[in-house]
Design an enzyme around this catalytic site. Structure first.
Site, PDB file in Angstrom:
ATOM      1  N   GLU A 118       2.318  22.505  12.278  1.00  0.00           N
ATOM      2  CA  GLU A 118       1.371  22.532  13.961  1.00  0.00           C
ATOM      3  C   GLU A 118      -0.347  22.614  13.295  1.00  0.00           C
ATOM      4  OE1 GLU A 118       0.137  21.562  16.382  1.00  0.00           O
ATOM      5  OE2 GLU A 118       1.445  22.306  18.587  1.00  0.00           O
ATOM      6  N   ASP A 119      -1.026  22.243  13.949  1.00  0.00           N
ATOM      7  CA  ASP A 119      -2.065  23.084  13.648  1.00  0.00           C
ATOM      8  C   ASP A 119      -2.417  23.988  14.029  1.00  0.00           C
ATOM      9  OD1 ASP A 119      -2.330  21.853  16.636  1.00  0.00           O
ATOM     10  OD2 ASP A 119      -4.559  21.505  15.794  1.00  0.00           O
ATOM     11  N   ASP A 122      -1.129  28.517  20.544  1.00  0.00           N
ATOM     12  CA  ASP A 122      -2.357  28.954  20.745  1.00  0.00           C
ATOM     13  C   ASP A 122      -1.528  29.904  22.521  1.00  0.00           C
ATOM     14  OD1 ASP A 122      -4.767  29.161  23.112  1.00  0.00           O
ATOM     15  OD2 ASP A 122      -5.696  27.474  22.030  1.00  0.00           O
ATOM     16  N   PHE A 171     -13.061  28.741  20.843  1.00  0.00           N
ATOM     17  CA  PHE A 171     -12.665  27.762  20.963  1.00  0.00           C
ATOM     18  C   PHE A 171     -12.528  27.046  19.445  1.00  0.00           C
ATOM     19  CE2 PHE A 171     -13.186  23.264  21.135  1.00  0.00           C
ATOM     20  CZ  PHE A 171     -12.072  23.025  22.297  1.00  0.00           C
ATOM     21  N   ARG A 184     -12.434  16.510  14.160  1.00  0.00           N
ATOM     22  CA  ARG A 184     -11.058  16.437  13.632  1.00  0.00           C
ATOM     23  C   ARG A 184     -11.397  16.095  12.012  1.00  0.00           C
ATOM     24  NH1 ARG A 184      -6.778  16.605  17.647  1.00  0.00           N
ATOM     25  NH2 ARG A 184      -7.113  14.882  19.697  1.00  0.00           N
TER      26      ARG A 184
END
Ligand code: PRP
Length: 194
Positions: A118-119, A122, A171, A184
């Protein structure tokens, strides 16, 4: 067996000033060199853990794809890869709280050693949903490698077995992470001036 010396990790990355942004970047949180160094370390840990097995590295699209392509080249043991796509953010800054499976794996994971890549974790809602869905398929093992984690933002507990960086609850974009599907491509993790 190739006999060349260790290559420097080099990618077709442009000087940072050439990346065109339509929102100003407030700051760079994690630069390209720090990403490279940490991903090599993660690749070593993962190789040591799975040596003698044939793990399946599963990238969670779209955000996880950049990390997977670098991580897999830092993993020195043979392995397979696959992809699935989920969505929870619907293009904005806030999680919708509803996770949807947009596209499933192409491979059975029953009796496989699965590593989710996963990047970012959160709220944890995406990963929590996915782990439950995949456990039903009875993999031999199911672990998680996340490049970034915002523990401050967590709504449900999820275990991360391999973590790149703990980051503040800001963010972030770049290196696979988007804002409205853009940015991205940036070769660093940054904070936009929104
Ligand atoms: C992002 C990210 C994670 C998820 C993490 O995906 O790639 O999968 O959100 O958030 P959570 O821990 O709050 O659930 P997103 O839904 O934005 O889709 P994308 O990967 O296509 O950008």
């Amino acid at each position: 067996m190739p006999t060349d010396t260790t290559p420097r990790i080099q990618r077709p990355v442009r000087p940072l000033a050439e990346y065109e942004l339509d929102v100003p970047m407030r700051s760079i949180l994690i630069g390209t060199d720090a990403l490279n160094k940490r991903i090599l370390e993660l690749g070593r840990e993962i190789s040591d853990h799975y040596r003698g097995r044939l793990p399946l590295l599963v990238s969670i699209l779209k955000g996880g794809v950049v990390f997977l392509t670098d991580l897999m080249r830092a993993v020195s043991i043979p392995h397979h890869i696959d992809f699935l796509q989920l969505s929870s953010y619907a293009g904005g800054k806030e999680s919708s709280g509803t996770v949807r499976l947009l596209s499933d794996l192409g491979t059975s994971i029953t009796n496989r050693d699965v590593l989710l890549v996963e990047d970012i974790v959160d709220t944890g809602l995406t990963l929590s949903y996915l782990l439950k869905q995949l456990e039903i398929r009875e993999p031999s093992s199911l672990r998680v490698c996340a490049l970034l984690s915002k523990t401050e933002a967590r709504k449900v507990h999820v275990q991360i077995d391999y973590l790149g960086f703990e980051i503040p609850d800001q963010f972030v974009v770049g290196y696979g992470l988007d804002f409205q599907e853009k940015y991205r491509n940036l070769p660093y993790i940054g904070v936009l001036d929104l």
